[in-house]
Design an enzyme around this catalytic site. Structure first.
Site, short mmCIF file in Angstrom:
data_model
loop_
_atom_site.label_atom_id
_atom_site.label_comp_id
_atom_site.label_asym_id
_atom_site.label_seq_id
_atom_site.Cartn_x
_atom_site.Cartn_y
_atom_site.Cartn_z
N GLN A 97 14.91 89.25 49.42
CA GLN A 97 15.84 89.43 50.51
C GLN A 97 17.07 88.57 50.66
OE1 GLN A 97 13.35 87.63 54.13
NE2 GLN A 97 12.08 89.10 52.68
N HIS A 99 19.65 87.29 53.96
CA HIS A 99 20.09 87.10 55.39
C HIS A 99 21.26 87.06 55.83
CE1 HIS A 99 15.47 86.63 55.89
NE2 HIS A 99 15.78 85.32 55.41
N GLU A 134 16.83 79.15 56.73
CA GLU A 134 15.40 78.80 56.89
C GLU A 134 15.29 77.55 56.07
OE1 GLU A 134 13.76 83.45 56.45
OE2 GLU A 134 13.29 82.15 54.77
N ARG A 280 16.94 93.85 52.08
CA ARG A 280 16.03 93.80 51.16
C ARG A 280 16.70 94.13 49.67
NH1 ARG A 280 13.29 94.92 55.66
NH2 ARG A 280 11.41 93.72 55.86
#
Length: 394
Positions: A97, A99, A134, A280
């Site tokens: 994936q 973001h 993240e 994705r």
């Protein structure tokens, strides 16, 4: 204000049946895959706190009292807790994936709202208007993919592995090994017709590496392992493009916006901006929007040795140099006792041993897997760490 948290568990299929109970004594009476334990105030899974004798969603508490909980951060983050903390236990790979950036998220969210696409629609790309940087901190050995490999390495892999059905596509990268060619080849592989994809996948899995080439052997072993779960998925080509890294317990890495990545196996703490935007690229039966994915992907190679984020040791804490405003992350290790001044909301998670937190004459004891939330009004607290504590704040 300090409150113990009651946290929801997400039972996604890729999760582990045993990891949460073995590492954190979290019950699993139904023996379901326990994939994620969420600590925070996200719409799709808010923690609960006990207030006036009743367990209430933290999300509602913060929205009803933003000044008490967020202080000066309430305007910057629209009266929302800006971060989400998870324990993630992956027994099987998560999807590859990307973001999107903050700006792309705002534009995409508005566009899909105007198109009246339901928030829970399977073809929805943007579920909020926020970005999702993240950090992952490994609790066990943690296998992942993160960022594009250096182009000479990608070229070598495709040169060694014989894929006649897509040789004309690969030739572009072999002749012009640069970021533009990488983008074109990556896009072309994602857009292969079903027949061509199946043929190329068969060739990929039929390849037999030379045992003396350890890099190719390891790569082939991973692809073969992924194929036991996703036998005909386009994501089987991803290890040829993306860095594969295994974090050891106590190591961490940061995942930037617009960077392809996937978590493959292991248990870790994942800290992120409060968002659920995911584009994705494979290893999934879910919706893949190739044009939107490509427009939100940076095709800049990352050296594998640059993936790890080493902490700065300061005041007895391992402080990670997070390059965004949404969250900060510290690890406090065994034997540390110190007073900490609070300037934002915080979530404290005990990862091992026993941690005591004292504030305004009240004492809170955390066992591993247990967590607290602190409002900005807490002002200060004393932590006595006889184990390992993860501290998230902003």
């Amino acid at each position: 204000m300090i409150y113990p948290l009651q946290n929801p568990i997400k039972n996604f299929q890729w999760g582990s049946i045993t990891a949460m109970s073995e590492l954190f004594a979290i019950p699993n009476p139904k023996q379901e895959p326990q994939a994620e334990l969420w600590m925070g105030a996200h719409t799709n899974g808010s923690s609960l706190i006990k207030k006036d004798g009743e367990w209430l969603p933290l999300k509602e508490i913060i929205e009803n009292s933003p000044i008490e909980w967020l202080g000066e951060y309430r305007q910057q983050f629209s009266n929302q807790l800006p971060f989400l903390v998870k324990i993630l236990a992956a027994e099987q790979p998560l999807s590859i994936q990307v973001h999107p950036s903050k700006q792309a998220s705002e534009i995409g969210f508005s566009k899909e709202n105007k198109a009246n696409i339901p928030l829970d629609a399977p073809n929805r790309n943007y579920r909020d208007a926020n970005h999702k940087p993240e950090l992952v901190y490994a609790i066990t050995p943690y296998l992942a993919m993160n960022g594009f490999r250096e182009i000479p390495e990608i070229v070598r892999f495709f040169s060694v592995i014989n894929l006649p059905s897509i040789s004309d596509i690969i030739e572009l990268l072999l002749q012009s090994p640069n970021s533009l060619s990488l983008k074109r080849v990556f896009t072309s592989i994602l857009q292969l017709t079903e027949d061509l994809k199946n043929q190329a996948t068969e060739e990929l899995l039929a390849f037999q590496p030379n045992e003396s080439d350890t890099d190719i052997v390891a790569l082939h072993r991973l692809i073969t392992e992924l194929a036991t779960i996703y036998s005909d998925d386009i994501g089987l080509f991803s290890p040829l493009f993306l860095n594969v890294i295994e974090l050891q317990p106590g190591e961490a890495m940061f995942l930037y916006a617009e960077t392809p990545h996937a978590y493959l196996r292991g248990v870790g703490v994942e800290v992120m901006a409060n968002s659920d935007n995911v584009l994705r690229a494979g290893l999934t039966p879910k919706h893949i929007d190739v044009p939107e994915l490509i427009s939100n992907t940076r095709f800049n190679p990352i050296r594998k040795q640059d993936l790890l984020m080493p902490p700065v040791i300061q005041d007895g804490r391992d402080i990670y140099p997070i390059p965004v405003d949404d969250f900060k992350f510290d690890i406090i290790k065994q034997g540390i006792t110190q007073e900490i001044t609070v300037s934002s909301p915080e979530i404290l998670l005990c990862l091992d041993g026993l941690v005591t937190v004292e504030s305004d004459g009240l004492i809170y004891i955390l066992n591993k897997g247990e967590s607290l939330v602190l409002s900005v009004e807490t002002a200060q607290y004393i932590v006595d760490c006889k184990g390992l504590l993860a501290r998230t704040y902003c």
